[in-house]
Design a protein around this motif. Structure first.
Motif, PDB file in Angstrom:
ATOM      1  N   ASP A  19       0.841  -1.210   0.000  1.00 14.05           N
ATOM      2  CA  ASP A  19       0.000   0.000   0.000  1.00 14.05           C
ATOM      3  C   ASP A  19       0.867   1.248   0.000  1.00 14.05           C
ATOM      4  OD1 ASP A  19      -2.434  -1.201  -0.081  1.00 14.05           O
ATOM      5  OD2 ASP A  19      -2.830  -1.063   2.074  1.00 14.05           O
ATOM      6  N   LEU A  59       2.890   1.765  -3.260  1.00 15.12           N
ATOM      7  CA  LEU A  59       2.026   2.264  -4.338  1.00 15.12           C
ATOM      8  C   LEU A  59       1.672   3.734  -4.099  1.00 15.12           C
ATOM      9  CD1 LEU A  59      -0.323  -0.828  -4.871  1.00 15.12           C
ATOM     10  CD2 LEU A  59       1.482  -0.029  -6.400  1.00 15.12           C
ATOM     11  N   ALA A  60       1.279   4.051  -2.857  1.00 13.18           N
ATOM     12  CA  ALA A  60       0.874   5.431  -2.546  1.00 13.18           C
ATOM     13  C   ALA A  60       2.016   6.405  -2.823  1.00 13.18           C
ATOM     14  CB  ALA A  60       0.424   5.526  -1.089  1.00 13.18           C
ATOM     15  N   ARG A  64       0.088   5.452  -7.088  1.00 11.44           N
ATOM     16  CA  ARG A  64      -0.605   4.319  -7.703  1.00 11.44           C
ATOM     17  C   ARG A  64      -1.582   3.724  -6.698  1.00 11.44           C
ATOM     18  NH1 ARG A  64       3.449   2.203 -11.911  1.00 11.44           N
ATOM     19  NH2 ARG A  64       1.785   0.718 -12.322  1.00 11.44           N
ATOM     20  N   LYS A  65      -2.469   2.880  -7.183  1.00 11.12           N
ATOM     21  CA  LYS A  65      -3.485   2.307  -6.291  1.00 11.12           C
ATOM     22  C   LYS A  65      -3.938   0.955  -6.833  1.00 11.12           C
ATOM     23  CE  LYS A  65      -8.117   3.816  -5.088  1.00 11.12           C
ATOM     24  NZ  LYS A  65      -8.836   3.572  -6.287  1.00 11.12           N
ATOM     25  N   SER A  83      -6.413  -1.812  -8.009  1.00  8.57           N
ATOM     26  CA  SER A  83      -7.796  -1.835  -8.493  1.00  8.57           C
ATOM     27  C   SER A  83      -8.491  -3.142  -8.129  1.00  8.57           C
ATOM     28  CB  SER A  83      -7.830  -1.671 -10.013  1.00  8.57           C
ATOM     29  OG  SER A  83      -7.269  -0.443 -10.382  1.00  8.57           O
ATOM     30  N   ARG A 112     -12.003  -4.058   1.855  1.00 10.92           N
ATOM     31  CA  ARG A 112     -11.919  -2.904   0.956  1.00 10.92           C
ATOM     32  C   ARG A 112     -12.797  -3.052  -0.277  1.00 10.92           C
ATOM     33  NH1 ARG A 112      -5.821  -1.494  -0.483  1.00 10.92           N
ATOM     34  NH2 ARG A 112      -5.135  -1.976   1.599  1.00 10.92           N
TER      35      ARG A 112
END
Ligand code: AMP
Length: 214
Positions: free
Chosen positions: A96, A99-100, A104-105, A107, A189
């Motif tokens: 996480d 990516l952050a 980015r995130k 999907s 999530r």
């Protein structure tokens, strides 16, 4: 679009990732492949990882997270398919952050659901062409001509050192103990999707496509 393919060893993550690379221009980030490359190069990380991999246990979170970070820096704006990563909750949390930091995130997280006994058969029978990497299997997919690769005509084949029954059982136990507990992290999530991994390669691919295009 960044996605994770989750599932025990032999579930077909690598096969499906390769297809997504070809069809969607995504990049496969397999920590297993990165570690095997480090072992081949004989780097300090490789030497350390080899013993752990041969036992079917997990390499340290710090090593695999560093490998993923380095590779994420190289893929620019193409979508990533994480294959064989994350394998622990600590890795999922680190991902996480990685990516952050790069804007980015995630999907989708796609779990390939499979029957464990079938996996032992799948893994212990698999081998590949030493030249082009084309995959084969002692029972399900032998080369059409004995000892000759269907794709490149090569005559050398290789098996992974850790594809023996004893190591496979440890790898499956590691999956159950350390990787399955990640599922609720993504389920909460709302990005976790299950796919029946026991179908043909084409059926599994179609199910994954349906999720990615939804
Ligand atoms: P794989 O090719 O994904 O089946 O990985 C082969 C072996 O590499 C595993 O059995 C582990 O020893 C090691 N490995 C690969 N990915 C990871 C990871 N994310 N965390 C820890 N160990 C890993």
């Amino acid at each position: 679009m960044d996605i994770i393919l989750l599932g025990p060893p032999g579930a077909g993550k690598g096969t499906q990732a390769e297809r997504l690379v070809t069809n969607r221009g995504m990049v496969q980030l397999s920590t297993g492949d990165m570690l095997r490359a480090a072992v081949r190069e004989g780097s300090p990380i490789g030497l350390q990882a080899k013993v752990v991999m041969d036992a079917g246990e997990l390499v340290s979170d710090a090593i695999v997270c560093a490998l993923i970070g380095e590779n994420l820096d190289r893929i620019e704006n193409r979508g990533a398919i994480f294959d064989g990563f994350p394998r622990t909750l600590a890795q999922a949390e680190a991902l996480d952050l990685l990516l952050a930091e790069r804007g980015r995130k995630l999907s989708y997280v796609i779990e390939l659901e499979v029957n464990e006994e079938a996996l032992v058969d799948r893994i212990t029978g698999r081998f590949s062409c030493a030249s082009c990497g084309a995959p084969y299997h002692d029972r399900f997919k032998l080369p059409k001509v004995d000892d000759t690769c269907d794709v490149c005509g090569g005559h050398d084949f290789k098996r992974r050192d850790d594809d023996n029954e004893l190591t496979v059982r440890t790898r499956l136990a590691e999956y159950r103990a350390k990787t399955q507990p990640i599922l609720p992290f993504y389920r909460e999530r709302g990005i976790l999707h299950g796919v029946d991994g026991m179908g043909s390669v084409g059926e599994v691919a179609a199910a994954i496509d349906a999720i990615l295009d939804s």
